[in-house]
Design a protein around this motif. Structure first.
Motif, mmCIF file in Angstrom:
data_model
loop_
_atom_site.group_PDB
_atom_site.id
_atom_site.type_symbol
_atom_site.label_atom_id
_atom_site.label_comp_id
_atom_site.label_asym_id
_atom_site.label_seq_id
_atom_site.Cartn_x
_atom_site.Cartn_y
_atom_site.Cartn_z
ATOM 1 N N CYS A 1 0.826 -1.208 0.000
ATOM 2 C CA CYS A 1 0.000 0.000 0.000
ATOM 3 C C CYS A 1 0.861 1.259 0.000
ATOM 4 C CB CYS A 1 -0.927 -0.022 1.211
ATOM 5 S SG CYS A 1 -2.083 1.351 1.298
ATOM 6 N N LEU A 2 1.908 1.263 0.801
ATOM 7 C CA LEU A 2 2.795 2.433 0.853
ATOM 8 C C LEU A 2 3.520 2.636 -0.467
ATOM 9 C CD1 LEU A 2 3.895 4.675 2.682
ATOM 10 C CD2 LEU A 2 5.734 3.115 3.352
ATOM 11 N N SER A 3 3.946 1.545 -1.099
ATOM 12 C CA SER A 3 4.651 1.642 -2.378
ATOM 13 C C SER A 3 3.748 2.220 -3.461
ATOM 14 C CB SER A 3 5.152 0.261 -2.802
ATOM 15 O OG SER A 3 6.064 -0.260 -1.851
ATOM 16 N N LEU A 4 2.473 1.814 -3.487
ATOM 17 C CA LEU A 4 1.537 2.357 -4.472
ATOM 18 C C LEU A 4 1.351 3.857 -4.270
ATOM 19 C CD1 LEU A 4 -1.208 -0.430 -4.555
ATOM 20 C CD2 LEU A 4 0.468 0.100 -6.329
ATOM 21 N N ASN A 5 1.227 4.294 -3.045
ATOM 22 C CA ASN A 5 1.065 5.724 -2.777
ATOM 23 C C ASN A 5 2.321 6.509 -3.139
ATOM 24 O OD1 ASN A 5 -1.561 6.706 -1.251
ATOM 25 N ND2 ASN A 5 -1.146 4.626 -0.532
ATOM 26 N N ILE A 6 3.476 5.950 -2.829
ATOM 27 C CA ILE A 6 4.733 6.631 -3.175
ATOM 28 C C ILE A 6 4.877 6.750 -4.685
ATOM 29 C CG2 ILE A 6 7.244 6.417 -3.125
ATOM 30 C CD1 ILE A 6 7.001 5.227 -0.337
ATOM 31 N N VAL B 1 5.154 10.267 -6.655
ATOM 32 C CA VAL B 1 6.296 10.610 -7.526
ATOM 33 C C VAL B 1 5.810 11.015 -8.910
ATOM 34 C CG1 VAL B 1 8.321 9.646 -8.680
ATOM 35 C CG2 VAL B 1 7.936 9.177 -6.264
ATOM 36 N N LEU B 2 4.829 10.275 -9.439
ATOM 37 C CA LEU B 2 4.285 10.616 -10.753
ATOM 38 C C LEU B 2 3.619 11.988 -10.730
ATOM 39 C CD1 LEU B 2 2.725 7.184 -11.832
ATOM 40 C CD2 LEU B 2 4.790 8.260 -12.731
ATOM 41 N N ALA B 3 2.911 12.280 -9.642
ATOM 42 C CA ALA B 3 2.258 13.585 -9.537
ATOM 43 C C ALA B 3 3.275 14.717 -9.436
ATOM 44 C CB ALA B 3 1.334 13.600 -8.330
ATOM 45 N N SER B 4 4.321 14.514 -8.660
ATOM 46 C CA SER B 4 5.328 15.566 -8.469
ATOM 47 C C SER B 4 6.170 15.804 -9.714
ATOM 48 C CB SER B 4 6.231 15.215 -7.291
ATOM 49 O OG SER B 4 6.909 13.993 -7.528
ATOM 50 N N THR B 5 6.245 14.806 -10.590
ATOM 51 C CA THR B 5 7.008 14.948 -11.846
ATOM 52 C C THR B 5 6.104 15.283 -13.022
ATOM 53 O OG1 THR B 5 6.871 12.540 -12.161
ATOM 54 C CG2 THR B 5 8.856 13.409 -11.081
ATOM 55 N N SER B 6 4.851 15.673 -12.738
ATOM 56 C CA SER B 6 3.879 16.093 -13.756
ATOM 57 C C SER B 6 3.501 14.979 -14.723
ATOM 58 C CB SER B 6 4.428 17.291 -14.554
ATOM 59 O OG SER B 6 4.697 18.377 -13.692
ATOM 60 N N HIS B 7 3.589 13.714 -14.288
ATOM 61 C CA HIS B 7 3.149 12.587 -15.105
ATOM 62 C C HIS B 7 1.781 12.064 -14.659
ATOM 63 C CE1 HIS B 7 7.510 12.541 -15.951
ATOM 64 N NE2 HIS B 7 7.144 12.027 -17.121
ATOM 65 N N SER C 1 -0.475 1.944 6.795
ATOM 66 C CA SER C 1 0.132 2.506 5.585
ATOM 67 C C SER C 1 -0.653 3.700 5.069
ATOM 68 C CB SER C 1 0.217 1.421 4.509
ATOM 69 O OG SER C 1 0.824 1.915 3.347
ATOM 70 N N CYS C 2 -1.969 3.612 5.104
ATOM 71 C CA CYS C 2 -2.791 4.729 4.637
ATOM 72 C C CYS C 2 -2.634 5.944 5.552
ATOM 73 C CB CYS C 2 -4.255 4.306 4.571
ATOM 74 S SG CYS C 2 -4.634 3.183 3.205
ATOM 75 N N GLY C 3 -2.392 5.712 6.839
ATOM 76 C CA GLY C 3 -2.161 6.825 7.744
ATOM 77 C C GLY C 3 -0.915 7.612 7.365
ATOM 78 N N ILE C 4 0.165 6.910 7.085
ATOM 79 C CA ILE C 4 1.404 7.576 6.666
ATOM 80 C C ILE C 4 1.232 8.226 5.299
ATOM 81 C CG2 ILE C 4 3.828 7.187 6.100
ATOM 82 C CD1 ILE C 4 3.868 4.967 8.159
ATOM 83 N N SER C 5 0.524 7.537 4.409
ATOM 84 C CA SER C 5 0.324 8.068 3.061
ATOM 85 C C SER C 5 -0.515 9.342 3.082
ATOM 86 C CB SER C 5 -0.356 7.009 2.181
ATOM 87 O OG SER C 5 0.444 5.845 2.078
ATOM 88 N N SER C 6 -1.505 9.399 3.967
ATOM 89 C CA SER C 6 -2.327 10.615 4.045
ATOM 90 C C SER C 6 -1.488 11.809 4.486
ATOM 91 C CB SER C 6 -3.484 10.394 5.020
ATOM 92 O OG SER C 6 -3.010 10.209 6.346
ATOM 93 N N VAL C 7 -0.529 11.569 5.380
ATOM 94 C CA VAL C 7 0.384 12.645 5.796
ATOM 95 C C VAL C 7 1.231 13.107 4.612
ATOM 96 C CG1 VAL C 7 2.356 13.204 7.269
ATOM 97 C CG2 VAL C 7 0.438 11.910 8.200
#
Length: 436
Positions: free
Chosen positions: A143-148, A152-158, A223-229
């Motif tokens: 779950c954490l890997s999917l959010n990361i 990353v895709l969002a921050s690189t405009s993809h 994992s969702c708790g960390i991802s929301s942060v």
């Protein structure tokens, strides 16, 4: 003799000293070169011979409730104290002269010596001894890997949608973690799983895998708790870059929510949770509630703010119902409120057959095999135990005295406890809703 054998069996399986059976070409053979236990010996103590049929296992001492004393309460308590203080129990034995008269009730003596093996730190036990590749940790990493990856895709405009709706992804993770701890939602998921995968033709391996996943949804919750942060931090960075089109109030509320979520995650860290469980519960509960209230404030402010006029719209309701963030927050609010609607204070009967466990009896027969939650004070702490019931008149819980609350059940039995009920009528049952 039967009493002594019962005491030995209880001690070896529940008092922190466990044994495992190893294969042997002749299990009935006795090696004369090794020390062996014989039932007529009463003068010496037992030492499992290294490399023999029975050897000391590597399992750690357990403080769970599996020791209902038979009648020698004092001796049993002394044994437990030695184990909790880090001592190993060692027994020696010599074969007596067969001509000696056999005692009817042999007694044994216990000699304790300091444990020579150094103890690991509490953190290493929590993080390492529980296993590095458990289902819980695998779900956490997936779950954490999917959010990361999406971040990353969002921050690189993809991934333009995620970049433009970073706050929505943060709220979506909050909704997912709430679902993983929602007792009503889990009841539906467990019921569907049994109906779909409980068929006789379903392979046992698949049933086991599904069961492991259902019992480890806490990994998704964490994992969702960390991802929301992470998503909220990313959204706040984007907002600060475009500060001209927002207000100071929106930024202040966002920073406050982020701080509360970070505090909530720190309180749930394994070392804090295991050593200070009550602190974890209070922090988790009240920071979560405060974050939810501020989330509503944040949504109303962001959806009603007009950058052109630097003011807030009054007809915000018509715009809110069209936003995904609004409906996600509605779902989170409903899921959090549902369990508290069913909270009731009910009469209980608590008995303590042992100084290390208590039996809590409730009025009303329920379906056995489910999990229930009880609390001495509903706003401070909740404890989950399995339910045993005859299905007709009463149901009960067996609670081991391993913490402050469970020990107080033995020393100061209460007459009433708070529960979370399934049925709204408290006269029908005191059943609490099942969860993982």
């Amino acid at each position: 003799m039967m009493h002594q054998e019962a005491m030995d069996l209880r001690f070896s399986s529940c008092r922190g000293v466990s044994f495992e059976i190893k294969p042997h070409k002749d299990p009935f053979a006795i090696d004369a070169t090794r020390k062996t236990w014989l039932p007529w010996d009463s003068s010496k103590r037992i030492v499992p011979a290294s490399g023999g049929i029975i050897t000391r296992s590597t399992s750690r001492a357990s403080s769970h409730f599996c020791d209902l004393d038979i009648d020698d309460e004092t001796d049993a308590d002394n044994i437990l104290i030695n184990i909790e203080e880090g001592y190993e129990l060692n027994y020696e034995l010599s074969v007596p002269n067969p001509a000696q008269q056999l005692p009817k009730d042999p007694s044994r003596k216990i000699v304790s010596r300091p444990q020579t093996k150094p103890k690991g730190s509490r953190l290493s036990v929590i993080l390492l001894d529980q296993g590095m590749f458990t289902v819980y940790k695998r779900l956490f990493m997936v779950c954490l890997s999917l959010n990361i990856a999406m971040l990353v895709l969002a921050s690189t405009s993809h991934f333009s949608y995620a970049r433009n709706h970073a706050t929505l992804f943060s709220i979506g993770n909050l909704l997912a973690l709430t679902l993983c701890r929602s007792e009503s939602f889990l009841r539906v998921i467990f019921w569907l799983s049994v109906k779909v995968f409980g068929r006789s033709w379903v392979p046992l391996r698949l049933k086991t895998a599904i069961t492991s996943l259902l019992q480890s949804v806490g990994g998704i919750h964490s994992s969702c708790g960390i991802s929301s942060v992470a998503w909220l931090t990313y959204s706040l960075i984007l907002t600060l870059k475009d500060r001209e089109n927002t207000s100071n109030a929106i930024i202040g509320v966002a920073i406050t929510i982020l701080s509360l979520l970070c505090l909530c995650c720190l309180g749930a860290f394994p070392l804090v949770r295991h050593l200070h469980h009550n602190v974890f519960e209070i922090t988790h509960r009240f920071t979560g509630w405060a974050s939810l209230i501020l989330l509503w404030v944040f949504i109303v402010l962001t959806k009603s703010y007009e950058p052109e006029t630097k003011s807030y719209r009054k007809d915000v309701v018509s715009k809110l119902v069209k936003e995904q963030e609004f409906w996600f927050t509605i779902a989170i609010t409903i899921l959090i409120i549902i369990p508290w609607v069913t909270v009731r204070r009910v009469a209980v009967k608590v008995s303590a057959p042992s100084g290390h466990a208590s039996i809590i009896k409730f009025v009303g027969g329920v379906k056995p095999g489910i999990l229930g939650r009880i609390s001495p004070s509903p706003l401070s702490e909740w404890h989950a135990f399995g339910i045993i019931s005859d299905g007709k008149e009463e149901h009960m819980m067996l609670a081991g005295a391993v913490g402050d609350f469970t020990k107080s059940l033995v020393s100061n039995p209460p007459t009433h406890l708070w529960v979370r009920q399934v049925c709204s009528d408290p006269t029908k049952s005191s059943l609490t809703a099942p969860t993982t």
